[in-house]
Design an enzyme around this catalytic site. Sequence first.
Site, short mmCIF file in Angstrom:
data_model
loop_
_atom_site.label_atom_id
_atom_site.label_comp_id
_atom_site.label_asym_id
_atom_site.label_seq_id
_atom_site.Cartn_x
_atom_site.Cartn_y
_atom_site.Cartn_z
N ASP A 98 12.70 46.46 68.91
CA ASP A 98 12.79 45.59 69.98
C ASP A 98 11.97 44.43 70.07
O ASP A 98 10.61 44.66 69.63
CB ASP A 98 12.88 46.38 71.18
CG ASP A 98 13.51 45.59 72.50
OD1 ASP A 98 12.93 45.93 73.70
OD2 ASP A 98 14.06 44.61 72.25
N ASN A 99 12.04 43.40 70.90
CA ASN A 99 11.17 42.45 71.13
C ASN A 99 10.46 41.87 70.16
O ASN A 99 9.20 41.29 70.09
CB ASN A 99 10.17 43.06 71.95
CG ASN A 99 10.48 43.69 73.21
OD1 ASN A 99 10.19 44.95 73.11
ND2 ASN A 99 11.42 43.06 74.13
N LYS A 101 3.40 46.21 71.22
CA LYS A 101 4.01 45.34 70.16
C LYS A 101 3.08 45.00 68.90
O LYS A 101 3.24 44.97 67.75
CB LYS A 101 4.30 43.76 70.65
CG LYS A 101 5.20 43.91 71.90
CD LYS A 101 6.45 44.96 71.74
CE LYS A 101 6.90 45.20 73.04
NZ LYS A 101 7.80 46.42 72.94
N ASP A 128 9.53 50.32 70.63
CA ASP A 128 9.73 49.55 71.65
C ASP A 128 8.28 49.68 72.69
O ASP A 128 8.75 49.65 73.63
CB ASP A 128 10.98 50.12 72.74
CG ASP A 128 11.39 49.21 73.74
OD1 ASP A 128 11.98 49.45 74.84
OD2 ASP A 128 10.85 47.72 73.27
N GLU A 140 15.88 41.02 77.72
CA GLU A 140 16.54 41.65 78.90
C GLU A 140 16.73 40.82 80.11
O GLU A 140 15.78 40.41 80.59
CB GLU A 140 16.17 43.07 79.09
CG GLU A 140 14.57 43.30 79.47
CD GLU A 140 13.92 43.32 77.92
OE1 GLU A 140 14.29 42.97 77.16
OE2 GLU A 140 12.80 43.82 77.83
O1 LIG Z 1 3.29 48.50 78.32
C1 LIG Z 1 3.27 49.31 77.93
N1 LIG Z 1 4.41 49.57 76.94
C2 LIG Z 1 5.59 48.87 76.99
C3 LIG Z 1 5.68 48.39 75.80
N2 LIG Z 1 6.88 47.40 75.90
C4 LIG Z 1 6.55 46.04 76.16
O2 LIG Z 1 5.50 45.47 76.59
C5 LIG Z 1 7.61 45.03 76.63
C6 LIG Z 1 7.25 43.73 77.31
C7 LIG Z 1 8.44 43.02 77.38
C8 LIG Z 1 7.96 41.83 78.21
C9 LIG Z 1 8.58 40.32 77.80
C10 LIG Z 1 8.53 39.33 78.47
C11 LIG Z 1 7.31 39.13 79.45
F1 LIG Z 1 7.06 38.08 80.06
C12 LIG Z 1 6.74 40.34 79.76
C13 LIG Z 1 6.93 41.66 79.16
C14 LIG Z 1 9.49 43.31 77.28
C15 LIG Z 1 9.97 44.39 76.51
O3 LIG Z 1 11.14 44.82 76.23
C16 LIG Z 1 8.87 45.22 76.27
O4 LIG Z 1 9.34 46.50 75.61
C17 LIG Z 1 2.39 50.58 77.86
C18 LIG Z 1 1.58 50.41 78.90
C19 LIG Z 1 0.47 51.26 78.87
O5 LIG Z 1 -0.55 51.79 79.80
N3 LIG Z 1 0.62 52.34 77.99
C20 LIG Z 1 1.38 52.14 76.69
N4 LIG Z 1 2.33 51.34 76.94
MG LIG Z 2 11.38 46.26 74.81
#
Ligand SMILES: O=C(NCCNC(=O)c1cc(-c2ccc(F)cc2)cc(O)c1O)c1cc(O)ncn1
Ligand SMILES: [Mg+2]
Length: 214
Positions: free
Chosen positions: A169-170, A144, A141, A199
């Site tokens: 996920d996703n 991506k 998760d 979600e």
């Molecule tokens: O953004 C970091 N992790 C989250 C990864 N997860 C996602 O990006 C994520 C995004 C979405 C999502 C879906 C639609 C939309 F319009 C915007 C976002 C949904 C989800 O369910 C996710 O899981 C991150 C940052 C950082 O600085 N360092 C390490 N990781």
């Molecule tokens: Mg997710």
Amino acid sequence: TRSTRPQRLLGAVQKNATRGDPCSVIQAIDHFCRNKEWAMNVGDEKGCILDAVVSEVNPATVLELGTYCGYSTVRIARLLPPDAKLITLEFNPDFAAIARQVIAWAGLEEKVQLVEGASGDWIPRMKEQFGVKTFDLVFLDHWKDRYLPDTKLMEECGILRKGSVLLADNVICPGTPDYLEFVRNSPRYESQYFKSHLEYTKVEDGLEKSVFLG
Ligand SMILES: O=C(NCCNC(=O)c1cc(-c2ccc(F)cc2)cc(O)c1O)c1cc(O)ncn1
Ligand SMILES: [Mg+2]
């Protein structure tokens, strides 16, 4: 300065959930995200699918890639038997700081080890650092574009065994096309798609469950 969304999410947990009651923590976060501010937790609809897979696998060892605020960490850890271990990796220190407090509020610190850093750096060190031989369940998760390289890395490092389950996920939104193509076409995985929604929205999304065949 203005608080961050994860800080406001934690505030909602501390205000509305009961210490030591994981289900009330899950409910408080879902209520906050549905009624106040959307946040990228796996959520209640996909969360029920996650629950079903965790219950079916009944894992002794779980690796979660991408902790965020700890919502799925709490969902998974609440279903684990007493001596099971969940290791969750988070790159973002601000997310990690909030997640630690959410996990503590749920009373699940004993079952969870939160590790700050990049998945690519930590996956090769799982055995020596945490004494884990293989993972029964991996929940992907995080970023991506890291799902595929990290899956290949997990294979190479030998932390997957015949029967290990990857749950991603996703796979539709935001989407992980290269990962999906790989697990659905590789002879080393048996893959199944669980259709759901992003979600707290009506947008299509889903979870991909892939069993490593060794
Ligand atoms: O953004 C970091 N992790 C989250 C990864 N997860 C996602 O990006 C994520 C995004 C979405 C999502 C879906 C639609 C939309 F319009 C915007 C976002 C949904 C989800 O369910 C996710 O899981 C991150 C940052 C950082 O600085 N360092 C390490 N990781
Ligand atoms: Mg997710």
